[in-house]
Design an enzyme around this catalytic site. Structure first.
Site, PDB file in Angstrom:
ATOM      1  CB  CYS A  51       7.435  -1.896  -7.305  1.00  0.00           C
ATOM      2  SG  CYS A  51       7.167  -0.168  -7.690  1.00  0.00           S
ATOM      3  NE  ARG A 128       2.420   2.029  -7.529  1.00  0.00           N
ATOM      4  CZ  ARG A 128       3.568   1.446  -7.191  1.00  0.00           C
ATOM      5  NH1 ARG A 128       4.018   0.422  -7.889  1.00  0.00           N
ATOM      6  NH2 ARG A 128       4.273   1.874  -6.152  1.00  0.00           N
TER       7      ARG A 128
END
Ligand code: BEZ
Length: 221
Positions: A51, A128
């Site tokens: 991330c 995601r």
């Protein structure tokens, strides 16, 4: 979180569900961005390695989204103080601030509205996801990735380029299309509308067969 939590999945061509949420830019509503395209994307958790690479790269390339009239909106189930601490860390690491809001979805109301929770992948974190929302608030595309796979910014920009160009010109984009390359014109809907090669080429079309014709369009028009 229970594993079969009730969620909805916005579909292509449907209005993106509106919501109000806390973020690193204060309280925001999705509908306040009407008139801009929006890339609403979730990440699993703050202070995690993949991330961090994604948010750093989205920040580095934010201007390329802005040039396409695209507002980035991040989201995870972490709190605003966590988002602030993490984005300050990223700014320290990269020398560049994170210039878009990151939503804090502690109660998961946005995650549920957008089907971002995939219990087979995680019971506690959003996957995601990426929602491509147009300037009228309609979902135009969506992509989901597992926790282990970081996204590709070139591909996200390419999808926006394809969506915006095809909307303006009433065409489609072929496999592996890149900006500047020929696009596909609609196939004839009636026998009468079918053109032979000569007729198609006289109209400037690259004729492959009666239902596959390509043409060049000005990407700036
Ligand atoms: C990561 O961003 O590295 C990550 C986050 C959640 C689970 C696995 C990896």
């Amino acid at each position: 979180m229970e594993s079969d939590v009730a969620q909805t999945l916005p579909r292509i061509g449907e209005p993106a569900p509106d919501f109000e949420a806390n973020s690193t830019a204060g309280t925001i509503r999705l509908s306040q961005f009407r008139g801009k395209w929006v890339m609403l994307f979730s990440h699993p958790a703050d202070f995690t390695p993949v991330c961090t690479t994604e948010i750093s790269e989205f920040a580095r390339r934010n201007e390329e989204f802005v040039r396409r009239n695209v507002q980035l909106l991040g989201l995870s189930v972490d709190g605003v103080p966590s988002h602030i601490g993490w984005t300050r860390d990223i700014a320290g690491l990269t020398g560049r601030p994170v210039p878009f809001p990151i939503i804090s979805d502690l109660d998961m109301h946005v995650s549920r509205l957008y089907g971002m929770l995939h219990p087979g992948e995680s019971n506690t974190a959003t996957v995601r996801s990426v929602f491509f929302i147009d300037d009228k608030g309609v979902v135009r595309a969506l992509i989901y990735y597992p926790l282990s796979t970081g996204r590709n910014v070139d591909e996200l920009l390419r999808v926006f380029d394809a969506l915006q160009l095809t909307s303006r010109h009433g065409v489609s984009t072929p496999v592996d299309w890149q900006p500047g390359q020929p696009v596909v014109v609609p196939a004839p809907a009636t026998t009468e509308a079918v053109l032979d090669r000569e007729q198609a080429e006289a109209q400037g079309l690259d004729y492959r067969t009666w239902y596959l014709r390509l043409k060049q369009v000005d990407p700036n028009s």
